[in-house]
Design a protein around this motif. Structure first.
Motif, PDB file in Angstrom:
ATOM      1  N   ARG A   1       0.852  -1.192   0.000  1.00 35.61           N
ATOM      2  CA  ARG A   1       0.000   0.000   0.000  1.00 35.61           C
ATOM      3  C   ARG A   1       0.886   1.239   0.000  1.00 35.61           C
ATOM      4  O   ARG A   1       1.805   1.342   0.812  1.00 35.61           O
ATOM      5  N   HIS A   2       0.604   2.153  -0.915  1.00 36.68           N
ATOM      6  CA  HIS A   2       1.360   3.399  -1.023  1.00 36.68           C
ATOM      7  C   HIS A   2       0.499   4.558  -0.544  1.00 36.68           C
ATOM      8  O   HIS A   2      -0.676   4.661  -0.907  1.00 36.68           O
ATOM      9  N   GLN A   3       1.113   5.393   0.268  1.00 36.14           N
ATOM     10  CA  GLN A   3       0.423   6.542   0.856  1.00 36.14           C
ATOM     11  C   GLN A   3      -0.892   6.120   1.511  1.00 36.14           C
ATOM     12  O   GLN A   3      -1.955   6.658   1.204  1.00 36.14           O
ATOM     13  N   PRO A   4      -0.812   5.154   2.438  1.00 37.01           N
ATOM     14  CA  PRO A   4      -2.046   4.696   3.087  1.00 37.01           C
ATOM     15  C   PRO A   4      -2.603   5.754   4.032  1.00 37.01           C
ATOM     16  O   PRO A   4      -1.851   6.533   4.611  1.00 37.01           O
ATOM     17  N   GLY A   5      -3.894   5.754   4.152  1.00 39.07           N
ATOM     18  CA  GLY A   5      -4.580   6.641   5.077  1.00 39.07           C
ATOM     19  C   GLY A   5      -5.693   5.882   5.756  1.00 39.07           C
ATOM     20  O   GLY A   5      -5.916   4.702   5.470  1.00 39.07           O
ATOM     21  N   PRO A   6      -6.422   6.530   6.632  1.00 36.86           N
ATOM     22  CA  PRO A   6      -7.488   5.839   7.356  1.00 36.86           C
ATOM     23  C   PRO A   6      -8.663   5.443   6.468  1.00 36.86           C
ATOM     24  O   PRO A   6      -9.379   4.498   6.766  1.00 36.86           O
ATOM     25  N   ARG A   7      -8.854   6.133   5.355  1.00 37.28           N
ATOM     26  CA  ARG A   7      -9.982   5.850   4.467  1.00 37.28           C
ATOM     27  C   ARG A   7      -9.563   5.075   3.224  1.00 37.28           C
ATOM     28  O   ARG A   7     -10.319   4.270   2.687  1.00 37.28           O
ATOM     29  N   MET A   8      -8.365   5.365   2.720  1.00 39.38           N
ATOM     30  CA  MET A   8      -7.918   4.726   1.474  1.00 39.38           C
ATOM     31  C   MET A   8      -6.418   4.896   1.320  1.00 39.38           C
ATOM     32  O   MET A   8      -5.804   5.747   1.971  1.00 39.38           O
ATOM     33  N   SER A   9      -5.843   4.086   0.441  1.00 38.03           N
ATOM     34  CA  SER A   9      -4.451   4.237   0.024  1.00 38.03           C
ATOM     35  C   SER A   9      -4.459   4.882  -1.351  1.00 38.03           C
ATOM     36  O   SER A   9      -5.389   4.659  -2.137  1.00 38.03           O
ATOM     37  N   GLN A  10      -3.430   5.642  -1.654  1.00 39.54           N
ATOM     38  CA  GLN A  10      -3.361   6.256  -2.984  1.00 39.54           C
ATOM     39  C   GLN A  10      -3.086   5.214  -4.065  1.00 39.54           C
ATOM     40  O   GLN A  10      -3.482   5.393  -5.205  1.00 39.54           O
ATOM     41  N   ALA A  11      -2.411   4.132  -3.694  1.00 38.44           N
ATOM     42  CA  ALA A  11      -2.165   3.038  -4.644  1.00 38.44           C
ATOM     43  C   ALA A  11      -2.000   1.742  -3.863  1.00 38.44           C
ATOM     44  O   ALA A  11      -1.518   1.744  -2.733  1.00 38.44           O
ATOM     45  N   VAL A  12      -2.417   0.652  -4.500  1.00 40.45           N
ATOM     46  CA  VAL A  12      -2.240  -0.686  -3.941  1.00 40.45           C
ATOM     47  C   VAL A  12      -1.661  -1.548  -5.060  1.00 40.45           C
ATOM     48  O   VAL A  12      -2.153  -1.523  -6.195  1.00 40.45           O
ATOM     49  N   ILE A  13      -0.637  -2.317  -4.706  1.00 44.47           N
ATOM     50  CA  ILE A  13       0.002  -3.206  -5.677  1.00 44.47           C
ATOM     51  C   ILE A  13      -0.203  -4.651  -5.231  1.00 44.47           C
ATOM     52  O   ILE A  13       0.022  -4.995  -4.072  1.00 44.47           O
ATOM     53  N   CYS A  14      -0.617  -5.471  -6.181  1.00 44.43           N
ATOM     54  CA  CYS A  14      -0.771  -6.901  -5.938  1.00 44.43           C
ATOM     55  C   CYS A  14      -0.514  -7.643  -7.252  1.00 44.43           C
ATOM     56  O   CYS A  14      -1.026  -7.243  -8.298  1.00 44.43           O
ATOM     57  N   ASN A  15       0.292  -8.681  -7.203  1.00 47.68           N
ATOM     58  CA  ASN A  15       0.571  -9.509  -8.381  1.00 47.68           C
ATOM     59  C   ASN A  15       1.048  -8.710  -9.593  1.00 47.68           C
ATOM     60  O   ASN A  15       0.643  -8.977 -10.723  1.00 47.68           O
ATOM     61  N   GLY A  16       1.873  -7.713  -9.363  1.00 49.74           N
ATOM     62  CA  GLY A  16       2.440  -6.946 -10.465  1.00 49.74           C
ATOM     63  C   GLY A  16       1.501  -5.928 -11.088  1.00 49.74           C
ATOM     64  O   GLY A  16       1.791  -5.381 -12.145  1.00 49.74           O
ATOM     65  N   ILE A  17       0.372  -5.678 -10.443  1.00 51.32           N
ATOM     66  CA  ILE A  17      -0.610  -4.709 -10.947  1.00 51.32           C
ATOM     67  C   ILE A  17      -0.759  -3.592  -9.918  1.00 51.32           C
ATOM     68  O   ILE A  17      -0.924  -3.861  -8.718  1.00 51.32           O
ATOM     69  N   ALA A  18      -0.740  -2.357 -10.385  1.00 53.75           N
ATOM     70  CA  ALA A  18      -0.942  -1.188  -9.524  1.00 53.75           C
ATOM     71  C   ALA A  18      -2.356  -0.657  -9.734  1.00 53.75           C
ATOM     72  O   ALA A  18      -2.762  -0.389 -10.871  1.00 53.75           O
ATOM     73  N   PHE A  19      -3.071  -0.507  -8.642  1.00 57.74           N
ATOM     74  CA  PHE A  19      -4.425   0.041  -8.647  1.00 57.74           C
ATOM     75  C   PHE A  19      -4.348   1.417  -7.986  1.00 57.74           C
ATOM     76  O   PHE A  19      -4.074   1.497  -6.776  1.00 57.74           O
ATOM     77  N   LEU A  20      -4.553   2.470  -8.747  1.00 53.86           N
ATOM     78  CA  LEU A  20      -4.493   3.814  -8.196  1.00 53.86           C
ATOM     79  C   LEU A  20      -5.874   4.275  -7.776  1.00 53.86           C
ATOM     80  O   LEU A  20      -6.871   3.969  -8.447  1.00 53.86           O
ATOM     81  N   SER A  21      -5.926   5.008  -6.684  1.00 52.17           N
ATOM     82  CA  SER A  21      -7.207   5.588  -6.266  1.00 52.17           C
ATOM     83  C   SER A  21      -7.554   6.723  -7.221  1.00 52.17           C
ATOM     84  O   SER A  21      -6.716   7.198  -7.992  1.00 52.17           O
ATOM     85  N   GLY A  22      -8.797   7.157  -7.170  1.00 52.05           N
ATOM     86  CA  GLY A  22      -9.231   8.253  -8.022  1.00 52.05           C
ATOM     87  C   GLY A  22      -8.442   9.511  -7.716  1.00 52.05           C
ATOM     88  O   GLY A  22      -8.329   9.914  -6.562  1.00 52.05           O
ATOM     89  N   GLN A  23      -7.880  10.112  -8.741  1.00 50.87           N
ATOM     90  CA  GLN A  23      -7.099  11.336  -8.589  1.00 50.87           C
ATOM     91  C   GLN A  23      -7.962  12.524  -8.989  1.00 50.87           C
ATOM     92  O   GLN A  23      -8.581  12.527 -10.064  1.00 50.87           O
TER      93      GLN A  23
END
Length: 118
Positions: free
Chosen positions: A6-28
């Motif tokens: 988890r990148h830049q995690p916060g209490p509500r959401m992380s800015q990005a999550v990586i799993c199995n070589g895939i990056a899922f970015l939160s809404g910017q």
């Protein structure tokens, strides 16, 4: 077992999550929206996407999908003008664009991407 980062995690959401070589970015969304039009907001949001992709070890060349939310579909052509300048035409992602109300009234665009790691 999957490793999840988890990148830049916060209490509500992380800015990005990586799993199995895939990056899922939160809404910017744009950080500054006072009196800015769609062109300025789009540029700001895509710059945030670039920075976050770099932070997690990816880039726009590795985009898999992109979801775009516009507050007003009247901004669709102006959004596409910024997008077309930004996106790597040889590596375009699957893409969806919808219109929806925004949580912040002055926000005109939100962008969520999924990308493979570089």
């Amino acid at each position: 077992m999957h490793t999840i980062q988890r990148h830049q995690p916060g209490p509500r959401m992380s800015q990005a999550v990586i799993c199995n070589g895939i990056a899922f970015l939160s809404g910017q969304v744009p950080k500054t929206t006072l009196n800015e039009g769609i062109t300025a907001q789009a540029g700001e949001v895509l710059a945030q996407v670039d920075a976050l992709l770099a932070e997690v070890g990816s880039s726009k060349r590795h985009l898999l999908s992109c979801s775009i939310v516009l507050r007003d579909m009247a901004d669709f052509d102006a959004w596409n003008a910024v997008w077309d300048h930004w996106v790597d035409a040889a590596h375009t992602p699957a893409r969806t664009t919808v219109q929806a109300a925004m949580a912040r009234p002055l926000c005109k665009v939100e962008v969520t991407v999924t990308a493979a790691l570089a």
